[in-house]
Write a protein that holds these residues in place. Structure first.
Motif, PDB file in Angstrom:
ATOM      1  N   LEU A  46       0.833  -1.202   0.000  1.00 42.28           N
ATOM      2  CA  LEU A  46       0.000   0.000   0.000  1.00 42.28           C
ATOM      3  C   LEU A  46       0.870   1.255   0.000  1.00 42.28           C
ATOM      4  CD1 LEU A  46      -2.821  -0.938   2.525  1.00 42.28           C
ATOM      5  CD2 LEU A  46      -2.951  -0.815   0.044  1.00 42.28           C
ATOM      6  N   PRO A  47       0.407   2.306  -0.657  1.00 46.11           N
ATOM      7  CA  PRO A  47       1.162   3.563  -0.672  1.00 46.11           C
ATOM      8  C   PRO A  47       1.384   4.093   0.749  1.00 46.11           C
ATOM      9  CG  PRO A  47      -0.622   3.636  -2.277  1.00 46.11           C
ATOM     10  CD  PRO A  47      -0.820   2.394  -1.461  1.00 46.11           C
ATOM     11  N   GLY A  48       2.597   4.503   1.037  1.00 45.52           N
ATOM     12  CA  GLY A  48       2.926   5.066   2.335  1.00 45.52           C
ATOM     13  C   GLY A  48       3.176   4.040   3.419  1.00 45.52           C
ATOM     14  N   LYS A  49       2.995   2.767   3.110  1.00 45.20           N
ATOM     15  CA  LYS A  49       3.197   1.676   4.074  1.00 45.20           C
ATOM     16  C   LYS A  49       2.548   2.019   5.421  1.00 45.20           C
ATOM     17  CE  LYS A  49       7.038  -0.456   6.026  1.00 45.20           C
ATOM     18  NZ  LYS A  49       8.463  -0.663   6.041  1.00 45.20           N
ATOM     19  N   PRO A  50       1.204   2.057   5.462  1.00 44.22           N
ATOM     20  CA  PRO A  50       0.497   2.463   6.684  1.00 44.22           C
ATOM     21  C   PRO A  50       0.903   1.631   7.895  1.00 44.22           C
ATOM     22  CG  PRO A  50      -1.030   2.156   4.866  1.00 44.22           C
ATOM     23  CD  PRO A  50       0.288   1.649   4.403  1.00 44.22           C
ATOM     24  N   ASP A  51       0.836   2.265   9.077  1.00 43.92           N
ATOM     25  CA  ASP A  51       1.211   1.577  10.311  1.00 43.92           C
ATOM     26  C   ASP A  51       0.245   0.434  10.621  1.00 43.92           C
ATOM     27  OD1 ASP A  51       3.447   3.282  10.908  1.00 43.92           O
ATOM     28  OD2 ASP A  51       1.996   4.822  11.447  1.00 43.92           O
ATOM     29  N   LEU A  52      -1.048   0.671  10.448  1.00 44.57           N
ATOM     30  CA  LEU A  52      -2.060  -0.358  10.662  1.00 44.57           C
ATOM     31  C   LEU A  52      -3.004  -0.375   9.471  1.00 44.57           C
ATOM     32  CD1 LEU A  52      -1.514   0.995  13.669  1.00 44.57           C
ATOM     33  CD2 LEU A  52      -3.232  -0.631  14.296  1.00 44.57           C
TER      34      LEU A  52
END
Length: 150
Positions: A46-52
């Motif tokens: 996912l774009p930005g490599k979300p934390d959760l």
């Protein structure tokens, strides 16, 4: 000689800074899990490599440090040294955040951002308040949520 020592010290200090699994992030993860939410961590696809990432709710949560993401609060101030370096680095972070958020919205993801000042410092909210806001948002249809200190 002192310049080489200073540079080595700066490099060690920068290496010690965590990009994931930070205390604020761990607090949010623990509380959401206890509330029954299940999620994936730092999804590279996912774009930005979300934390959760909560696929069931088609939602992602970013837990952002106020310094690293240039948040307009009491926890942010420009460093006194190497100002051009920091302005470029932090400016790049802000630009990357905006690009990732736009791409996530385009893919239909809902985005919550929890700022460090909501969890730490003189303007912090109670952990229960932060988790309640996230819980209500996750169960809603709202596209986005920002939680910051008062």
């Amino acid at each position: 000689m002192a310049d080489v020592h200073d540079q080595a010290t700066r490099s060690r200090n920068m290496a010690a800074i965590r990009g994931s699994h930070t205390k604020p992030e761990l607090m949010i993860r623990k509380a959401l899990h206890a509330a029954g939410f299940r999620f994936r961590l730092h999804v590279r696809d996912l774009p930005g490599k979300p934390d959760l990432v909560l696929p069931k709710y088609h939602a992602v949560i970013f837990v952002n440090g106020c310094f690293w993401h240039h948040h307009d609060c009491h926890l942010f101030r420009w460093p006194a040294t190497r100002e051009p370096f920091w302005r470029e680095k932090i400016g790049r972070n802000v630009a990357n955040d905006a690009k990732a958020n736009a791409a996530l919205h385009e893919e239909g993801w809902r985005i919550a951002t929890v700022w460090e000042c909501a969890l730490k410092g003189k303007t912090r909210l109670t952990p229960a308040t932060v988790i309640e806001k996230l819980t209500v948002w996750l169960r809603s249809e709202n596209d986005s949520l920002t939680i910051r200190g008062t």
